[in-house]
Design an enzyme around this catalytic site. Sequence first.
Site, PDB file in Angstrom:
ATOM      1  N   ASP A   1      -2.347   9.696 -10.266  1.00  0.00           N
ATOM      2  CA  ASP A   1      -2.265   8.616 -11.258  1.00  0.00           C
ATOM      3  C   ASP A   1      -0.813   8.373 -11.685  1.00  0.00           C
ATOM      4  OD1 ASP A   1      -4.961   8.278 -11.162  1.00  0.00           O
ATOM      5  OD2 ASP A   1      -5.398   9.200 -13.109  1.00  0.00           O
TER       6      ASP A   1
ATOM      7  N   GLU B   1      -5.000   2.376  -4.164  1.00  0.00           N
ATOM      8  CA  GLU B   1      -3.538   2.491  -4.088  1.00  0.00           C
ATOM      9  C   GLU B   1      -2.934   1.232  -3.501  1.00  0.00           C
ATOM     10  OE1 GLU B   1      -5.695   3.927  -2.120  1.00  0.00           O
ATOM     11  OE2 GLU B   1      -4.896   4.326  -0.116  1.00  0.00           O
TER      12      GLU B   1
ATOM     13  N   ASP C   1       0.841  -1.191   0.000  1.00  0.00           N
ATOM     14  CA  ASP C   1       0.000   0.000   0.000  1.00  0.00           C
ATOM     15  C   ASP C   1       0.887   1.257   0.000  1.00  0.00           C
ATOM     16  OD1 ASP C   1      -3.001   0.762   0.546  1.00  0.00           O
ATOM     17  OD2 ASP C   1      -1.802   2.082   1.826  1.00  0.00           O
ATOM     18  N   ILE C   2       0.487   2.261  -0.777  1.00  0.00           N
ATOM     19  CA  ILE C   2       1.240   3.521  -0.780  1.00  0.00           C
ATOM     20  C   ILE C   2       0.857   4.304   0.484  1.00  0.00           C
ATOM     21  CG2 ILE C   2       1.697   5.671  -2.019  1.00  0.00           C
ATOM     22  CD1 ILE C   2       0.880   4.266  -4.601  1.00  0.00           C
TER      23      ILE C   2
ATOM     24  N   ASN D   1      -2.936  12.771  -2.962  1.00  0.00           N
ATOM     25  CA  ASN D   1      -3.945  13.268  -3.907  1.00  0.00           C
ATOM     26  C   ASN D   1      -4.440  14.658  -3.509  1.00  0.00           C
ATOM     27  OD1 ASN D   1      -4.170  11.329  -5.939  1.00  0.00           O
ATOM     28  ND2 ASN D   1      -5.499  10.028  -4.705  1.00  0.00           N
TER      29      ASN D   1
ATOM     30  N   ARG E   1      10.743 -13.256 -11.212  1.00  0.00           N
ATOM     31  CA  ARG E   1      10.699 -14.711 -11.408  1.00  0.00           C
ATOM     32  C   ARG E   1       9.496 -15.027 -12.308  1.00  0.00           C
ATOM     33  NH1 ARG E   1      10.346 -17.945  -6.289  1.00  0.00           N
ATOM     34  NH2 ARG E   1       8.297 -17.003  -6.465  1.00  0.00           N
TER      35      ARG E   1
END
Length: 316
Positions: A205, A232, A188-189, A196, A221
Site C-alpha cells: 500500500d 496496481e 502499471d507497477i 507484495n 496541466r
Amino acid sequence: MPITKTLASLTDNLEFAAYRPRILIVDDQVINIQALNQIFARDHEVFMATSGQSALDFCRKTPPDLILLDVIMPGMDGLEVCTQLKQEELTADIPVLFVTAQNDANEESRALMAGGMDFISKPVNPDVVRARVHTHVTLKLQRDLLKQLVFTDPLTGLANRRNFDQAIDKEWRHCQRNGKSLAVLMIDIDCFKQYNDTYGHLQGDTCLQAVAACLQAGFRRPHDIVARYGGEEFICLMPECELQSAISKAASVLRTITDQAIPHSSTKVSDSNIVTLSIGVAATVPGDQLSIAELIAKADQKLYEAKQAGRNRVGA
Ligand SMILES: [Mg+2]
C-alpha cells in the site's frame, strides 16, 4: 467503516477543525450587508457584493459555501442571479438563501422556483438567520464530502475509476469539438505481485501511495487527470495532447519513479532492484477512428507490449 459512519466522523471533524464557512452576502444596501456581517463575521469568512453582476463574478472565480441574496436590486435582481448560478456547473450546488422585505407567497414561490433553498424576511431575526445558515452550510459541506468520497480512491487520494470515466467523457467531447488529439496512458507497477509477496501488503500500500504521489506531481496541466484504475494499475488522461508529447511525458514519469529508488529485491526487471513502471500510450482525435473504449484498449495493448519487451519502458 460504513460510509455513513465515515461521513459523520468527517463532518464532526469539520466542525471541530474550526473551518470557517465562506458566505457571500449580496445586497444593494450596504447597511443590510453590515447587519448580516455582524451576525456571521465571528464564525464565517464573509464576502460582500452590492450588485447581481459582481456576485456572479465572485462566485465564478471562488465559489462560496452559501449565498445570502437580496431579491430586489437595481439592474440584475436576485432571482436572475440565482437562475444563472443554477445553470452553471461550477456554481449550481451553492445553496442560495433569499433575503427580502417582501412578504407574499407569490414572491416566495418565485424565489424557490429560481432554485433558492430558503427565504428569510427582512428585518432579519439574528437567531433565525443564523440557524438557517447553519443548517444549509452543514448540508452543503456534507454533500461536498460525499462527492469527494464517491470520486476519490481512498488509499491513494487519486481520482477513482468512476471519476475518470466521467472526465474522459467530457474531455472527449471537448476535443471532438475542437479537433484536438487526446492521449491516454495506461500505467502499471512492474512485478507488483512479487513486491507484495516479498514485503507484505501493508508495504505494498505504501508503494502504491508513493507511485500515486509521483504520478499526481507529474501531470500538472489543468485538465490532466490521473486515476487509480485497478489494483496496481493507473490511468492518465491528457486532453489536447498529441501522441509524441504523451510519449515524452510517459518517459519522464518512468525516470521520476526510478529516481525514487524504492527497493524491490524480487523484481524480474533485468539489472534492477527497484520499483519500475511500464506505460502504454495511445492517442486519437475523437471522431476520427476510435471510440473511448477502443482508445483505452489500445493503451492497454501498448502496455502489454511494453511488459513483453522487458518492462520499465514505454509502449506506443
Ligand atoms: Mg435591495
